[in-house]
Design an enzyme around this catalytic site. Sequence first.
Site, PDB file in Angstrom:
ATOM      1  N   HIS A  86      -1.360  21.274  -1.669  1.00  0.00           N
ATOM      2  CA  HIS A  86      -2.336  20.003  -2.280  1.00  0.00           C
ATOM      3  C   HIS A  86      -1.515  19.115  -2.157  1.00  0.00           C
ATOM      4  CE1 HIS A  86      -4.756  24.016  -3.316  1.00  0.00           C
ATOM      5  NE2 HIS A  86      -3.395  24.455  -4.055  1.00  0.00           N
TER       6      HIS A  86
ATOM      7  N   SER B 191       3.032  -6.320  12.186  1.00  0.00           N
ATOM      8  CA  SER B 191       1.292  -6.926  11.889  1.00  0.00           C
ATOM      9  C   SER B 191       1.188  -8.200  12.960  1.00  0.00           C
ATOM     10  CB  SER B 191       0.760  -6.851  11.175  1.00  0.00           C
ATOM     11  OG  SER B 191      -0.039  -7.180  10.882  1.00  0.00           O
TER      12      SER B 191
ATOM     13  N   LYS C  26       4.503  -5.925   7.770  1.00  0.00           N
ATOM     14  CA  LYS C  26       4.561  -4.757   7.902  1.00  0.00           C
ATOM     15  C   LYS C  26       5.124  -3.951   8.675  1.00  0.00           C
ATOM     16  CE  LYS C  26       1.152  -2.629   7.286  1.00  0.00           C
ATOM     17  NZ  LYS C  26      -0.109  -2.623   7.968  1.00  0.00           N
TER      18      LYS C  26
ATOM     19  N   GLU D   2       1.503   8.111  14.190  1.00  0.00           N
ATOM     20  CA  GLU D   2      -0.174   7.212  14.134  1.00  0.00           C
ATOM     21  C   GLU D   2      -0.333   8.186  15.170  1.00  0.00           C
ATOM     22  OE1 GLU D   2      -1.387   4.088  11.572  1.00  0.00           O
ATOM     23  OE2 GLU D   2       1.179   3.930  12.924  1.00  0.00           O
TER      24      GLU D   2
END
Length: 464
Positions: A161, A281, A287, A294
């Site tokens: 979970h 970024s 970043k 991804e």
Amino acid sequence: MTEERRGPLWGGRFGTTPAEAFERLNASIPFDARLAPYDIRGSIAHAGMLGERGIISGEEAAELERGLRAVLEEVEGGRFSWTLSDEDVHTAVERRLREIVGDVALKLHTGRSRNDQVALDLHLFVRDAAGRVSDALLRVMRALVEVAGANRDLVLPGYTHLQRAQPILLSHHLLAHFRAFERDLKRLEAACEGASVSPLGAAALGGTPHPVEPAITAREIGMQPLVNSLDAVSQRDFALDLLYALAVLGVHLSRLGEEWVLWTSAEFGFARLDDAYSSGSSIMPQKKNPDAYELMRGKAGRLIGNLNALLITLKGLPLGYQKDLQEDKEPIFDSVDAVLAVLAVLPEMLRTAAFDGKRMTGAAGGFALATELADFLAARGVPFREAHHAVGRLVRRCEEAGIPFEQVPEKELAAAHPALADLPRELLTPMGSVANKRSPGSTSPASVDAQLARAHKLLRDLEA
Ligand code: ARG
């Protein structure tokens, strides 16, 4: 691609050339050109068989083979000139063959249809692609085993979970992904086997009066011969098998990617990617993004979509070649390309990542050790439900009083359950808990060592 307009090869019964917009819709050449090496291979096998069976002379067969090899050289050297009016790769190859060897090229299509050819080309492509994906996947599995071995004793929380559940070894976690990839290899092998039945000899759908011998062509390309000519040109099961294998592999890669996206976040802070495998970024200078992971997660959507696309294309088709089948190629190419692109990045990305062992172990302690206490009591004869309840109360007490679980005082332990007074403190550490596991296939160091040895052997066998 040039757009020079020629009449189609089936133009005998037509009064005019195709309308331009129709030609554009109808042509598969913009995407099936990549099948040319497979198409030529099939044609060489077919020409050889025609010669062997006396359907054409031995000299004619040799001449066709020489011409086909010349076409292959042009294709491989990037010198082949593709034109939309050729409609598809099969016609383009035959057109060029005629330019090279002259009218003997007109005999090549005896006892054969483009329906047989396109099915064969796709069989060959799928077989080849399944092999290439398997090889690339083996390199990922090799990297997983190396990283698992080099970090054998790092502990992190296992989650259920997405809540911290119990400490496990990072190596155990990585080897869980290894197992999924093992099953993927089996699925790829099944796709390869399904693709190893040659449709040559179908002659469009019902066979031919010419004495063709499917066993000869099949042997030449290392396949089994067709059993039913109508099935041979109608079915795309082998392509579905590949798309399914790639979709499942894509889901596995996606789940692995999702974990790394979490692990490399500041909130988890378990791992850092090498700069060579992350990007920045355009506005936020700090970043460092896990784009590759991804994309791995993102591509799963397309892989699943491509499987669905072909299933849906097939579901309404009567037997025999239907032009809808032209829609089979792009999803297959897209899935193969997507998976290969991801698999090419993954091995080095895994090898060059750095783990923060302190962060991981820190997260694996605390209440994630509660099951250990319950198991300790149960091993001393306390019914497990009662043990669970007692430790649950202890967790609540520690939470309320702000007592760090690993430093819970003896009197609190004894108050929760008298038998907890003898708890070895070692069990209240992440590594102590991991080392206390006994069951086969568990996360214990001994079990992980056995898993590592097994994985090494498997890779050695498969790589050989
Ligand atoms: N371009 C076709 C395809 O991709 C090749 C087979 C064409 N056969 C035919 N009878 N029109 O499926």
